[in-house]
Design a protein around this motif. Sequence first.
Motif, PDB file in Angstrom:
ATOM      1  N   TYR A  19      39.763  34.664  34.100  1.00 31.53           N
ATOM      2  CA  TYR A  19      41.075  34.117  34.442  1.00 31.53           C
ATOM      3  C   TYR A  19      41.315  32.866  33.607  1.00 31.53           C
ATOM      4  O   TYR A  19      40.379  32.173  33.218  1.00 31.53           O
ATOM      5  N   PRO A  37      48.196  37.477  38.874  1.00 25.97           N
ATOM      6  CA  PRO A  37      47.509  37.054  40.100  1.00 25.97           C
ATOM      7  C   PRO A  37      48.472  36.305  41.027  1.00 25.97           C
ATOM      8  O   PRO A  37      49.585  35.959  40.634  1.00 25.97           O
ATOM      9  N   THR A  66      37.660  33.928  41.360  1.00 33.95           N
ATOM     10  CA  THR A  66      39.044  33.734  41.805  1.00 33.95           C
ATOM     11  C   THR A  66      39.200  32.397  42.518  1.00 33.95           C
ATOM     12  O   THR A  66      40.021  32.256  43.424  1.00 33.95           O
TER      13      THR A  66
END
Length: 176
Positions: free
Chosen positions: A76, A46, A102
């Motif tokens: 994540y 990322p 995110t």
Amino acid sequence: RLKEFLKKEVNLKLSTQPDFEERAIDFSEVEQLMNSINTIPAPCAPVMNPQAPNAATGTSLRVCWGLFSDDIVECYQLCYKPVSNERHSDEQAEHMLKVKETYCTISNLLPNTQYEFWVSALNASGVSPPSERAVYVTAPSPPIIKSKKIRSCENAALVCWESRDVNPVDSYTVEL
């Protein structure tokens, strides 16, 4: 007894005939099944976004990142630690959070302190390489006004305050 048994001639007859015909095994169904299984590669690294305006308070930071590929991501792994100018900065405690989105708001941080953030993406195949590290800064603590030192006259006022921050503050805004 074993020695005597091995000396004897043994005549073994099988009750069924062995079936050793040549058979062509059809693997087409197995091949179709194997081709129908989609293997998912591990995601790409990322990318951390820079700190956005108004994304910090004295004790929290809103951290954002992006994934610039079509990779499938289950979650994540966000890691962070305070930035230190000391020689033993690698010994600072690292924190890790599992996050579905995110972005993430981190709380219980120190005011006017720099924190280093990095993130990895995870799916069933594995973990991506970590992103580049980004530095975010919490907002300074509000100063303490020394009310006993306030002086005023018709056209002026003297207001004194004290900062509670360890790190220097760039500027203050006084509102009337």
